[in-house]
Design an enzyme around this catalytic site. Sequence first.
Site, short mmCIF file in Angstrom:
data_model
loop_
_atom_site.label_atom_id
_atom_site.label_comp_id
_atom_site.label_asym_id
_atom_site.label_seq_id
_atom_site.Cartn_x
_atom_site.Cartn_y
_atom_site.Cartn_z
N GLU A 105 0.85 -1.21 0.00
CA GLU A 105 0.00 0.00 0.00
C GLU A 105 0.87 1.24 0.00
OE1 GLU A 105 -4.09 -1.17 2.47
OE2 GLU A 105 -2.60 0.17 3.35
N GLY A 116 -30.35 35.48 -7.04
CA GLY A 116 -29.07 34.92 -6.63
C GLY A 116 -28.87 34.83 -5.13
N LYS A 117 -29.93 34.95 -4.33
CA LYS A 117 -29.78 34.88 -2.87
C LYS A 117 -29.26 33.51 -2.42
CE LYS A 117 -34.12 35.76 -2.15
NZ LYS A 117 -34.51 35.87 -3.56
N THR A 118 -29.87 32.46 -2.95
CA THR A 118 -29.47 31.11 -2.55
C THR A 118 -28.04 30.82 -2.98
OG1 THR A 118 -31.76 30.36 -2.73
CG2 THR A 118 -30.05 28.66 -2.74
#
Length: 757
Positions: A87, A232-234
């Site tokens: 590994e 465009g708040k979100t």
Amino acid sequence: MASTSSVQKRFKYDVFLSFRGEDTRKTFVDHLYVALVNKGIITYKDDETIDKGERIKEQLIRSIQDSRFYIIVFSKNYASSSWCLDELVEIIKCQKTAEHTAYPIFYDVEPTEVRKQSGLVGEAFEQLTRKRKRTLEDATLEKENDVGRWKNALKEAADLAGMELKNTFNGHEAKFIQQIVQDISLKLHLINLSIDMKLVGMETRVRDVISSLELDLDDVRMIGIKGIGGGGKTTLARAVFDHISIWFEGKSFVEDVREVSKGSLSGLKDLQKQILSSVLNDQTIVVAGVSDGKSMMKRMMPNRKVLVVLDDVDDIDQLEALAGETTWFKPGSRIIITTRDEQVLVAQRVNVIHDVTLLSDEEAICLFSRHAFGREIPDQGYEELLRKVVHYAAGLPLTIKVLGSHLCGRTEHEWVDTIERLKTIPLEKTLKRLELSYNGLENDEKEIFLDVVCILKGEGKNDSIRILESCGFNAHIGLKVLEQKSLITISDNDGLRFHDHIEEMGWNIVRGLYPLEPSKHSRLWIKEEIEDILVYEMGSTEATRSIILKYTTLQPTTIMRGLRKMRELRFHSVHKGDIVWAVDEVSQYLPDALQCLYWPKYPFRSLPQPFQANKLVNLEMVGSNISELWEGGEKKVLNKIRFIDLRYSKLETFDLSMTPNLEKLDLEGCCDFYKLHIPVECPKLKFLDLTSSKVSNLNLGMIPHLEVLHIDGCKELVELHLPVECLSLEFLYLSGSKDVIILKNSTCLLNVQSSNS
């Protein structure tokens, strides 16, 4: 606002854990794995039992390659496992590329032991090589290659910047694990942020919001982001959330609060459960009801510093259930609320309110181009069409994205067709988003909104209030509500203003079920439609409430005949074009339902004789031909009229006994006016303007509450009676009047403006 497509490799796992199972699987690594997962970090941990001598599986190699970070937990027996060392070889190989990073953790060994394969690590490594020597009978070359790779991998791993348990937090594993998780979270956050912050116009907006959050203060702060639907708040709230969530112990982004909370009886309860489950990392939480949810939040939330975004809130009840008091949260917590309704934020007493700013033309072009062309720069030859699209969108991100996606891959001809169609048929997706704000209004607020967008665009605040109040509305409160809900703005210079798509939405509502039958619309504002209705006398008995007819060439008689069927008309405004009206006194008609009549340059000498005017509240006929209210000196008492504006008309006399509730009488510039009859007390009259009139004697004894008096330029005025009762008079304007005016029984005036004094 759209994200830029990224060419960076997408990883299946954030972290790959490499460890020796018998040393740490059920202790340190188990605790580390749980902490990583609880932080939302996608972690690979191989829990399979490994047979001695088994080679590393191809599936495990792919898992290593599909991981961004590697945490290598070096313990005393790590080097005794060929599986672990294989590994490690693959990890170091991937680590050498820019996309992967390895972090060595020295659990119960020192870095020098790993680097030189000495001490406990050396013993384990020697044990492994002895076993392999016995197992591999005829594979000397393979054995030597494996050992060489393992040694190099151990040395390179030890040389990387890592953490040593015994030298960190005095060996306290819990704090040690917490620090590892925080470091990985921060690095993942910065990587993701480099992608997410490539949003059009977002950097400055995000910075402003974060600044107002004052993350360095150890208090609880709530801020609001308000603005028009689709503005465009979100997107802004999400960008801020992604930017700062790493610094909080718990986080929750609650979308569509309005829709979810009103969608079912259990809506608010479900949102409470979502917040509690997210910030506490406990999906087994059960909320019996909203009251129970409040109690649980008060009891359980104060133990964690949290970041909560409540998106699209439209009712204070929602906030009371989801973020009722600052005492619900641990100091340092931050709550962000997005809404279209400022009053919700005011009622919640948030610390700061941000108005979301729409995109500039440059930003709009960039965003649109990403959706339409797949890059920020538009194709050549589309510049003029793009300019028209951006003009139509007017900075609204939702419209820009919808149009960009719709026009992607379309021909130039299809672009032209789409732009032409938008002139008459607006985008349905945009309208539906905007109509959510309209649907949340009370009935009288809806009526005010429709009057504003269809009739009163650009009107000054005071004029709009007067007109709306004349129509029976509480205009002060109504306009305030519309402004708070981001539907309109009220400017001292530009009057009532609103986004173009808000206007489209209002028009669409009025057209309603009869888009092609204007005669059935409640408001009429399109010149050609109104003129057709008036000419062909198609007016509706019940439907039409308000008309504004600008720059018409119709004759007054045609207008009045066309009004006959509009018996419920409450507001009528006429602006004539540059023509000379032919006057036919016989054909006069006005609906008795009129509450507000605005008709500049009204051509007749008096109001129509059949017109009862019992509901009339506001009469404005500036520059009109009117010489007396009623023909032949008839005295119809107008009990409801409050405002009369007959400036620059041909009025000669006026009897205040006809208007017992009059508040404002403006006769400025009525040069033929010579007599104001005041036979009865006028208790409500506060404003009187007789500028440039021929009045010679004026006694204000019957107007006890007059506040403003204009007698500028009244050169015939010789005597002015100001009884002691006129204590309300605040402003008296005398400039340009007769040089000597006898003031009888005068009181002390607060403000006298005269060029003669």
